[in-house]
Enzyme design. Structure first.
Site, mmCIF file in Angstrom:
data_model
loop_
_atom_site.group_PDB
_atom_site.id
_atom_site.type_symbol
_atom_site.label_atom_id
_atom_site.label_comp_id
_atom_site.label_asym_id
_atom_site.label_seq_id
_atom_site.Cartn_x
_atom_site.Cartn_y
_atom_site.Cartn_z
ATOM 1 N N PRO A 233 0.830 -1.213 0.000
ATOM 2 C CA PRO A 233 0.000 0.000 0.000
ATOM 3 C C PRO A 233 0.867 1.267 0.000
ATOM 4 C CG PRO A 233 -0.159 -1.161 2.116
ATOM 5 C CD PRO A 233 0.666 -2.025 1.218
ATOM 6 N N GLY B 3 3.977 3.776 5.110
ATOM 7 C CA GLY B 3 5.171 3.498 5.909
ATOM 8 C C GLY B 3 5.988 2.317 5.423
ATOM 9 N N GLY C 72 7.517 2.224 2.471
ATOM 10 C CA GLY C 72 8.527 2.664 1.500
ATOM 11 C C GLY C 72 8.092 2.514 0.054
ATOM 12 N N SER D 268 7.083 4.686 -2.198
ATOM 13 C CA SER D 268 7.649 5.634 -3.163
ATOM 14 C C SER D 268 9.110 5.293 -3.481
ATOM 15 C CB SER D 268 7.422 7.051 -2.638
ATOM 16 O OG SER D 268 8.539 7.828 -2.745
ATOM 17 N N ALA D 269 9.874 4.933 -2.451
ATOM 18 C CA ALA D 269 11.278 4.556 -2.699
ATOM 19 C C ALA D 269 11.353 3.273 -3.524
ATOM 20 C CB ALA D 269 12.011 4.374 -1.375
ATOM 21 N N ALA D 270 10.447 2.313 -3.239
ATOM 22 C CA ALA D 270 10.463 1.053 -3.989
ATOM 23 C C ALA D 270 10.175 1.320 -5.471
ATOM 24 C CB ALA D 270 9.444 0.071 -3.402
ATOM 25 N N ASP E 76 14.816 5.051 3.143
ATOM 26 C CA ASP E 76 13.821 4.269 2.389
ATOM 27 C C ASP E 76 14.434 3.749 1.085
ATOM 28 O OD1 ASP E 76 12.164 5.074 4.405
ATOM 29 O OD2 ASP E 76 10.575 5.832 3.109
HETATM 30 C C1 MEV Z 1 9.969 7.497 6.265
HETATM 31 O O1 MEV Z 1 9.863 6.135 5.885
HETATM 32 C C2 MEV Z 1 11.085 7.665 7.252
HETATM 33 C C3 MEV Z 1 11.252 9.079 7.798
HETATM 34 O O2 MEV Z 1 12.274 8.994 8.791
HETATM 35 C C4 MEV Z 1 11.639 10.064 6.721
HETATM 36 C C5 MEV Z 1 13.043 9.838 6.178
HETATM 37 O O3 MEV Z 1 13.891 9.237 6.852
HETATM 38 O O4 MEV Z 1 13.310 10.335 5.070
HETATM 39 C C6 MEV Z 1 9.987 9.563 8.483
#
Ligand code: MEV
Length: 295
Positions: free
Chosen positions: A83, A87, A89, A91-93, A130
């Site tokens: 999803p 949390g 990740g 967007s990074a994935a 991420d």
């Molecule tokens: C987001 O997955 C993690 C945060 O610490 C942001 C970041 O490290 O860039 C909230």
């Protein structure tokens, strides 16, 4: 087909933005991407077609990613397996999977640099954890200054992950912590010192196979994150359900304000997953293996 991991942050989100170390684990579910030569560059995210010249946030992120990779015009298609905004990740994935696909199709450049350029458009000030977790398998110790260091796990980590609440914007949550840090610097610094020692101890637990200790440290991290106003009633409930069902520890993962909870279990994620399901929560199990992450 290129792939990238999703991630959970076991300890240290948010303070990692300010240079404190954090520990993340790559999970198998993430994103996959293919890129094919085309007359004109294009991007498809699931069913959504993005016009690279359209000026949207995703279009700008894609052009930041493409600028970091010298590539011929490509049609890139990405499928997300987790999803978004929760949390894990996502967007990074997507950034890492797309960068890998572009390189497979003849582009040149550094995957992490390209994925970080992509992330910066959404996040403003990403620590890079991420993208590092999306690009590596296994478990990493991460600092903004030094980047990722693989942690040698004694035993696989067994995790249960639930979507505890609606997605939240990472950018907004990071900005809310920045405002809190400006207003109440002393309190923020004490919290950051606390998280620093939790992270250092958690690394020792991971390296010695002390999952009970690791679970307690995750619970303490959750308390400190609540003190930064990052938790919600739904997150607290999902953590409580997991602990009552035998989890060794549970906390939010990522930006907080909504999204997912990660719970550490001793052997079998089944009882925690069943308990969450009985409360109507979408959830799944994940294992992080004792392997050396790829460079
Ligand atoms: C987001 O997955 C993690 C945060 O610490 C942001 C970041 O490290 O860039 C909230």
């Amino acid at each position: 087909m290129a792939h990238a991991n999703g991630k959970v942050i076991l300890l240290g989100e948010h303070t990692v933005v300010y240079g404190v170390p954090a520990i993340a684990a790559g999970i198998d579910r993430g994103a996959s991407a293919v890129a094919r030569p085309a007359g004109k560059a294009s991007l498809k995210l699931g069913k959504e077609r993005v016009d690279p010249a359209g000026g949207s946030e995703i279009a700008r992120a894609y052009s930041a990613l493409s600028d970091a990779l010298s590539a011929p015009p490509l049609a890139v298609e990405v499928e997300l397996e987790i999803p978004a905004g929760s949390g894990l990740g996502a967007s990074a994935a997507i950034g890492v999977a797309a960068a890998r696909a572009v390189i497979e199709a003849g582009g040149a450049g550094d995957v992490l640099e390209a994925a970080t350029a992509w992330e910066r458009v959404f996040h403003g000030n990403p620590s890079g954890i991420d993208a590092a977790a999306a690009a590596h398998g296994g478990c990493i110790y991460f600092t903004r200054a030094e980047g990722p260091t693989p942690i040698r796990l004694i035993d696989p980590l067994r995790l249960a992950i639930a979507v505890a609440g609606p997605p939240a914007s990472t950018r907004q949550m990071v900005e809310s912590v920045a405002r809190m840090r400006d207003r109440r610097r002393e309190l923020f610094d004490k919290t950051a010192d606390g998280i620093l020692s939790l992270v250092k101890n958690a690394r020792l637990c991971l390296e010695s196979g002390d999952t009970t200790g690791l679970g307690r440290l995750m619970d303490l991290n959750q308390m400190l994150l609540s003190g930064l106003f990052l938790s919600t009633e739904e997150i607290e409930n999902a953590c409580r359900i997991a602990r009552d069902a035998g989890a060794l520890g549970a906390k939010l993962t990522g930006a907080g304000g909504g999204g997912c909870v990660v719970a550490l279990v001793e052997e079998d994620a089944g009882p925690v997953l069943e308990a969450w399901k009985s409360h109507g929560l979408e959830c799944f199990g994940a294992e992080v293996h004792a392997r050396e992450p790829a460079p």
